[in-house]
Design an enzyme around this catalytic site. Structure first.
Site, PDB file in Angstrom:
ATOM      1  N   LYS A  83      33.865-123.013   4.142  1.00  0.00           N
ATOM      2  CA  LYS A  83      34.949-122.831   5.112  1.00  0.00           C
ATOM      3  C   LYS A  83      34.384-122.120   6.332  1.00  0.00           C
ATOM      4  O   LYS A  83      33.780-121.050   6.215  1.00  0.00           O
ATOM      5  CB  LYS A  83      36.055-121.992   4.460  1.00  0.00           C
ATOM      6  CG  LYS A  83      37.449-122.477   4.765  1.00  0.00           C
ATOM      7  CD  LYS A  83      38.436-121.708   3.893  1.00  0.00           C
ATOM      8  CE  LYS A  83      39.861-122.046   4.261  1.00  0.00           C
ATOM      9  NZ  LYS A  83      40.811-121.213   3.533  1.00  0.00           N
TER      10      LYS A  83
HETATM   11  O1  G3P Z   1      43.929-120.764   3.142  1.00  0.00           O
HETATM   12  C1  G3P Z   1      44.469-120.228   4.303  1.00  0.00           C
HETATM   13  C2  G3P Z   1      45.913-119.895   4.124  1.00  0.00           C
HETATM   14  O2  G3P Z   1      46.082-119.679   2.811  1.00  0.00           O
HETATM   15  C3  G3P Z   1      46.466-118.716   4.823  1.00  0.00           C
HETATM   16  O3  G3P Z   1      47.745-118.470   4.283  1.00  0.00           O
HETATM   17  O4  G3P Z   1      49.775-117.201   3.854  1.00  0.00           O
HETATM   18  O5  G3P Z   1      47.720-116.013   4.708  1.00  0.00           O
HETATM   19  O6  G3P Z   1      49.045-117.532   6.194  1.00  0.00           O
HETATM   20  P1  G3P Z   1      48.616-117.227   4.785  1.00  0.00           P
END
Ligand code: G3P
Length: 214
Positions: A83
């Site tokens: 990533k």
């Molecule tokens: O993988 C990236 C994503 O999970 C971010 O999620 O909930 O931290 O915005 P969040």
């Protein structure tokens, strides 16, 4: 429609993998930090459990450092997807890594042109963050639909991972948008299986069956 689990928690990954409908896992530095484990050991265990694509994120912000980390990470397992954040340095790293056959997931995508740049660099996946856009009053799913259209127009093979999902409706909208993948926290994955009418219906079927056998 592929479903990835967005977590670095081994219990959650094991429970979800048991269902047989998980197609991969995504992690990020915040999710890994919550587990308090050695990063590489943890990622290796995740790969061994899921045996499918597992995204592990680099920490470097410069191209050379990203490439160095990417090469180390991809040595952990054949299932590793590196990533890389959507920055100018990140795009350079993705371009070089795709030439070496290393799979990449370009993360932190918030506008369609970022996704276009990542696809042109040869990213295997792009991750538009729908929830974080919704959080600030933008339409996260509109971003996904626009990226789907651009990729279709030019036959890009880069796959779209709908990330930062906040609720089951994001999953439904992702499926309708034509995105290839949605990555979900365990809580949302668990909600796939729950409906009060299913519970009531099953209880009624079993009660009626019992009457037959009295
Ligand atoms: O993988 C990236 C994503 O999970 C971010 O999620 O909930 O931290 O915005 P969040």
């Amino acid at each position: 429609m592929k479903i990835f689990l967005d977590t670095a928690n081994l219990d959650e990954i094991r429970k979800a993998a048991e269902t047989g409908i998980i197609d991969g896992v995504t992690t990020n530095p915040s999710l890994v930090a919550k587990e308090g484990r050695d990063f590489r050991d943890l990622i290796k265990e995740i790969c061994d459990i899921v045996q499918r694509p597992v995204s592990a994120e680099v920490i470097s912000t410069e191209t050379e450092g990203m490439i160095r980390e990417a090469m180390e990470l991809s040595g952990i397992s054949e299932h590793i997807v590196v990533k890389i954040p959507m920055t100018r340095e990140g795009i350079r790293a993705i371009k070089e890594l795709s030439g070496k056959g290393v799979k990449t997931n370009c993360t932190l995508i918030f506008n369609p042109l970022q996704a276009l740049a990542a696809a042109k660099a040869g990213a295997t996946y792009v991750s538009p963050f729908v929830g974080r856009l919704d959080d600030i009053g933008h339409d996260g799913m509109l971003l996904v639909k626009t990226i789907v259209e651009i990729f279709r127009n030019y036959n890009f093979s880069t796959q779209i991972i709908v990330a930062s999902a906040r609720h089951p409706l994001h999953v439904l909208q992702a499926a309708l948008s034509g995105a290839h993948i949605v990555t979900v926290p365990y809580k949302i994955f668990d909600q796939f299986f729950n409906h009060p009418l299913t519970d009531i219906g099953l209880e009624r079927f079993l009660k009626d069956w019992e009457k037959l056998h009295v």
